[in-house]
Design a protein around this motif. Structure first.
Motif, PDB file in Angstrom:
ATOM      1  N   UNK A 109      34.086  24.786  16.669  1.00 29.60           N
ATOM      2  CA  UNK A 109      34.590  23.612  16.071  1.00 29.60           C
ATOM      3  C   UNK A 109      36.173  23.595  16.364  1.00 29.60           C
ATOM      4  N   UNK A 110      36.696  22.164  16.269  1.00 28.99           N
ATOM      5  CA  UNK A 110      38.178  22.105  16.450  1.00 28.99           C
ATOM      6  C   UNK A 110      38.818  22.537  15.213  1.00 28.99           C
ATOM      7  N   UNK A 111      38.229  22.545  13.978  1.00 31.39           N
ATOM      8  CA  UNK A 111      39.002  22.818  12.863  1.00 31.39           C
ATOM      9  C   UNK A 111      38.816  24.172  12.530  1.00 31.39           C
ATOM     10  N   UNK A 112      39.284  25.198  13.299  1.00 27.10           N
ATOM     11  CA  UNK A 112      39.142  26.526  12.973  1.00 27.10           C
ATOM     12  C   UNK A 112      40.575  27.317  13.575  1.00 27.10           C
ATOM     13  N   UNK A 113      40.718  28.499  13.357  1.00 26.21           N
ATOM     14  CA  UNK A 113      41.655  29.304  14.000  1.00 26.21           C
ATOM     15  C   UNK A 113      40.681  30.729  14.245  1.00 26.21           C
ATOM     16  N   UNK A 195      34.120  32.412   8.775  1.00 30.34           N
ATOM     17  CA  UNK A 195      34.551  32.505   7.606  1.00 30.34           C
ATOM     18  C   UNK A 195      34.915  31.160   7.074  1.00 30.34           C
ATOM     19  N   UNK A 196      34.223  30.498   6.064  1.00 31.36           N
ATOM     20  CA  UNK A 196      34.398  28.997   5.679  1.00 31.36           C
ATOM     21  C   UNK A 196      35.278  29.280   4.384  1.00 31.36           C
ATOM     22  N   UNK A 197      36.249  28.226   4.470  1.00 30.86           N
ATOM     23  CA  UNK A 197      37.587  28.283   3.849  1.00 30.86           C
ATOM     24  C   UNK A 197      37.279  28.380   2.396  1.00 30.86           C
ATOM     25  N   UNK A 198      36.057  27.777   1.833  1.00 36.97           N
ATOM     26  CA  UNK A 198      35.879  27.773   0.481  1.00 36.97           C
ATOM     27  C   UNK A 198      35.438  29.055   0.100  1.00 36.97           C
ATOM     28  N   UNK A 199      35.240  30.118   0.826  1.00 42.94           N
ATOM     29  CA  UNK A 199      34.876  31.340   0.363  1.00 42.94           C
ATOM     30  C   UNK A 199      36.115  32.013  -0.575  1.00 42.94           C
ATOM     31  N   UNK A 215      38.231  31.843  11.511  1.00 42.69           N
ATOM     32  CA  UNK A 215      38.643  31.150  10.057  1.00 42.69           C
ATOM     33  C   UNK A 215      38.106  29.611  10.370  1.00 42.69           C
ATOM     34  N   UNK A 216      37.168  29.125   9.362  1.00 42.58           N
ATOM     35  CA  UNK A 216      36.859  27.646   9.609  1.00 42.58           C
ATOM     36  C   UNK A 216      37.146  26.745   8.400  1.00 42.58           C
ATOM     37  N   UNK A 217      37.927  25.861   8.518  1.00 44.55           N
ATOM     38  CA  UNK A 217      38.490  24.733   7.579  1.00 44.55           C
ATOM     39  C   UNK A 217      37.483  23.587   7.389  1.00 44.55           C
TER      40      UNK A 217
END
Length: 264
Positions: A109-113, A195-199, A215-217
């Motif tokens: 996905x595009x909302x990642x690093x 790794x989802x940011x809410x973690x 890392x997934x925002x």
């Protein structure tokens, strides 16, 4: 990508992938909503833009999965989706299976690093994805489609289209629900590959800067200033901002641990 917002996210992601030393081709799938100037920027970052159409789904399917209708039946209650989020567009990622010039592909996905080289994923089988863990350990049975491995194949794509649309078909979390149904025996990747940011604030003991590859925002996006989670996620947003600005990226070893994490 379907609009300029995601193009900005993709640019930061491409910069992070390059920083890991990845040797993989980087392909950006996009629909008609991305400005030419944004596509040119992504090409300058080393990406090959590939234009794709939305899927040829029926009017009834499109109506069921329109933003207002879908969010009324399956509201997001854990976090906020930005106004540019268009759920129906999510299904366009199935076009990945039409990239048959490649033997294997890894979708992001595009909302990642990408924080560590992840080229090993090209050797993983189809279909691998990480669990959708960000609130409790009960989430391990569900997958998150932000990262997955695929083997492009037109026959697979045709089977997907046949399974996707039909009388009354409703995919509660769009492509994510569909892919878990289409690949019921999906292979689980470690959470560190998505790794989802809410973690960061919900399950801080799962967070390990030394292990995170991607890392997934999810939910709120880091390029939206002052969103409702901005204070809680400030270190993660600062990291994304460094890639976005092309600034020196901090050493991950120097980043703070999440508040509430147990001592090592």
């Amino acid at each position: 990508m379907t609009n300029a917002d995601y193009a900005r996210g993709a640019r930061a992601l491409l910069r992070s992938v390059r920083a890991t030393g990845s040797t993989a081709d980087r392909v950006v799938l996009h629909t008609g909503g991305v400005p030419d100037a944004a596509l040119a920027e992504l090409a300058e970052e080393g990406a090959r833009p590939v234009a794709v159409d939305l899927l040829p789904t029926s009017d009834a399917f499109n109506e069921r999965h329109a933003r207002d209708r879908l969010h009324a039946r399956a509201p997001f209650t854990k976090g906020g989706k930005p106004p540019f989020h268009t759920p129906l567009d999510n299904f366009a990622k199935l076009r990945l299976w039409q990239l048959t010039e490649y033997r294997t592909a890894v979708f992001l996905d595009a909302d990642m690093l990408m924080l560590r080289n992840s080229d090993r994923l090209f050797d993983y089988p189809e279909f691998c994805a990480a669990p959708n863990v960000y609130e409790s350990m009960r989430d391990f049975h569900r997958m998150n489609s932000g990262v997955f491995t695929a083997r492009p194949d037109e026959a697979t794509f045709d089977r997907m289209l046949a399974a996707l649309d039909g009388p009354g078909r409703f995919w509660r979390r769009t492509d994510q629900s569909f892919l878990q149904d289409f690949f019921p025996d999906w292979h689980g990747l470690p959470v560190t590959y998505n790794m989802l940011q809410y973690v960061w604030f919900a399950l801080p003991d799962l967070w390990d800067w030394d292990a995170i590859h991607i890392l997934h925002y999810q939910y709120e996006k880091p390029w939206h200033a002052n969103h409702e989670r901005a204070r809680e996620l400030a270190p993660l947003i600062a990291l994304w901002n460094a890639f976005d600005a092309g600034a020196p990226v901090p050493n991950l070893a120097t980043l703070p641990a999440p508040p509430g994490a147990s001592a090592a």
